[in-house]
Scaffold this active site. Sequence first.
Site, short mmCIF file in Angstrom:
data_model
loop_
_atom_site.label_atom_id
_atom_site.label_comp_id
_atom_site.label_asym_id
_atom_site.label_seq_id
_atom_site.Cartn_x
_atom_site.Cartn_y
_atom_site.Cartn_z
N GLY A 77 15.83 -10.36 -13.09
CA GLY A 77 15.51 -10.89 -11.77
C GLY A 77 14.82 -12.24 -11.90
O GLY A 77 15.08 -13.17 -11.13
N THR A 78 13.98 -12.36 -12.91
CA THR A 78 13.27 -13.62 -13.15
C THR A 78 14.25 -14.77 -13.40
O THR A 78 14.07 -15.87 -12.87
CB THR A 78 12.31 -13.45 -14.35
OG1 THR A 78 11.36 -12.43 -14.03
CG2 THR A 78 11.60 -14.74 -14.68
N ASN A 157 5.75 -7.26 -3.75
CA ASN A 157 5.67 -6.22 -4.78
C ASN A 157 4.28 -5.60 -4.91
O ASN A 157 4.15 -4.50 -5.41
CB ASN A 157 6.11 -6.79 -6.14
CG ASN A 157 5.45 -8.10 -6.47
OD1 ASN A 157 5.59 -9.08 -5.73
ND2 ASN A 157 4.73 -8.15 -7.57
N GLN A 193 12.32 -6.32 -4.48
CA GLN A 193 11.68 -5.07 -4.04
C GLN A 193 12.43 -4.45 -2.86
O GLN A 193 12.10 -3.34 -2.44
CB GLN A 193 10.22 -5.33 -3.63
CG GLN A 193 9.29 -5.62 -4.79
CD GLN A 193 8.99 -4.40 -5.64
OE1 GLN A 193 9.01 -3.26 -5.17
NE2 GLN A 193 8.71 -4.62 -6.91
N SER A 213 17.31 -7.32 -8.93
CA SER A 213 17.08 -6.87 -10.30
C SER A 213 17.40 -5.38 -10.40
O SER A 213 17.04 -4.61 -9.52
CB SER A 213 15.63 -7.13 -10.71
OG SER A 213 15.42 -6.68 -12.02
N HIS A 215 16.36 -3.00 -12.60
CA HIS A 215 15.38 -1.98 -13.02
C HIS A 215 14.40 -1.58 -11.93
O HIS A 215 13.58 -0.69 -12.13
CB HIS A 215 14.66 -2.41 -14.30
CG HIS A 215 13.61 -3.46 -14.14
ND1 HIS A 215 12.27 -3.17 -14.11
CD2 HIS A 215 13.69 -4.80 -14.01
CE1 HIS A 215 11.57 -4.30 -13.98
NE2 HIS A 215 12.41 -5.29 -13.92
N THR A 251 27.88 -13.84 -23.32
CA THR A 251 28.72 -12.63 -23.23
C THR A 251 28.04 -11.63 -22.30
O THR A 251 26.83 -11.36 -22.42
CB THR A 251 28.94 -12.03 -24.63
OG1 THR A 251 29.58 -13.02 -25.42
CG2 THR A 251 29.79 -10.77 -24.56
N CYS A 339 2.08 -8.06 -14.12
CA CYS A 339 1.81 -9.31 -14.83
C CYS A 339 0.33 -9.64 -14.81
O CYS A 339 -0.20 -10.22 -15.73
CB CYS A 339 2.57 -10.45 -14.20
SG CYS A 339 4.21 -9.99 -13.71
C1 LIG Z 1 10.05 -7.20 -10.69
C2 LIG Z 1 10.07 -8.37 -9.78
C3 LIG Z 1 10.53 -9.62 -10.23
C4 LIG Z 1 10.99 -9.85 -11.65
O1 LIG Z 1 12.20 -9.20 -11.95
P1 LIG Z 1 12.55 -8.90 -13.50
O2 LIG Z 1 13.94 -8.30 -13.44
O3 LIG Z 1 11.53 -7.95 -13.99
O4 LIG Z 1 12.56 -10.20 -14.20
C5 LIG Z 1 10.53 -10.66 -9.33
N1 LIG Z 1 10.12 -10.50 -8.05
C6 LIG Z 1 9.69 -9.32 -7.59
C7 LIG Z 1 9.27 -9.20 -6.16
C8 LIG Z 1 9.64 -8.22 -8.43
O5 LIG Z 1 9.17 -7.05 -7.97
#
Ligand SMILES: *Cc1c(COP(=O)(O)O)cnc(C)c1O
Length: 405
Positions: A77-78, A157, A193, A213, A215, A251, A339
């Site tokens: 997501g980052t 988040n 989120q 993202s 996960h 890839t 974080c």
């Molecule tokens: C977890 C999160 C991210 C980062 O996503 P990653 O896949 O962990 O890099 C960015 N923004 C929000 C709001 C998140 O909850």
Amino acid sequence: MQMNQRDVIYLDNAATTQVRPEVVDAMIEYLSKDYANPSGIYAASASAKAAVDAAREKIAVAIGATYGNEIYFTGSGTESINWAIKSTAQAAKGRGRHIITTAVEHHAVLHTCQFLEKNGFDVTYLPVDEYGMISVDKLEAAIRPDTILVTVMMANNEVGTIMPIAKIGAVLAEINTKRDKDAKILFHTDAIQAVGHIPVDVNALGVDLLSVSAHKLYGPKGVGALYVRRGIKLPAFIHGGGQERGRRAGTENVAGIVGFGAATQLACAEMAEEALRHTQMRDDLIGKILASVPHSHLNGHPISRLPGNINITFEFIEGEGMLLLLDARGIAASSGSACTSGSLDPSHVLLAMGLSHELAHGSLRLSFGRYTTTEDLDKLMEALPPIVERLRNMSPLWEDFLKPI
Ligand SMILES: *Cc1c(COP(=O)(O)O)cnc(C)c1O
């Protein structure tokens, strides 16, 4: 088989989620059997490529994108956020240098904006009210002739506040009708989120770019996506081979992408039911905590809030101590974002909402997921009030508070 997080009561689903068993099953196939590189010209490659494109369609459907090829897979997501913001800035160089965001974004957005500030861009960080909500009027007033990008998260988040993305989209659409075709303000939202948890539709929201993202919705870590509305010329961010239509080289993480697609489809299918279940558990637990622990306050918006988020401040104590004592009882929670919890800095989100450093330090985030049960929350309620009391009994602040004046 339902996997168990080592019998832990896991209340940190905003940090990450368990990969659901159906997703693991879907992924294993592409790790051990159909492991070919999707760019090959043989049959096994065609199968891997078809699986990536099928996942792309699933993400597109989940966010209401018109075309599957508006979805680009990324390594997180980052990365999706970095790409959206940095490449928009790069494309606009010479034409505009102003970006609008909010003070409560995830660090993926904030640190990217700070990086751009060091490189000649100007960033407005919109303030929020006591509920973590921005004002659309203030956003509109911040727009300048040289504004190139607005980036506002869909749901926070830490405190769960859901932002008025559709309203901002409508304001920007109106302003963009008066701008040249090449000078339109782009609108990005970090919906990490939100997707899989609350309804998301890129056309209803009026966004040009949207980050997801895997996960955070029961998919694997290390895979994300960027939605790029058709017609937007977003420069590539990762250079190399021609993957992702020449816009994101490397890839493909085939198994991760397959898992992302499966997880997203399942989360969306169950969303209405899960959101209702979480909302009821959430409001019930908030009521119980506030009633049983004196000097506790809810953070975030009371109504415009993620179904599975609770964030509460307990006066006179430190969140860190609370997390350690909860952990000793087998309960995993967070005192802010993952974080910041490693550092002693209080949450930038709570500070932006007007909390003092002291109150920000005393906050606890509980975030539910599909495996959270009412029994889990009952166990939390047995553990939490005594923990707060114990910490307060050790706190000099509490001692001062109790002293007669
Ligand atoms: C977890 C999160 C991210 C980062 O996503 P990653 O896949 O962990 O890099 C960015 N923004 C929000 C709001 C998140 O909850």
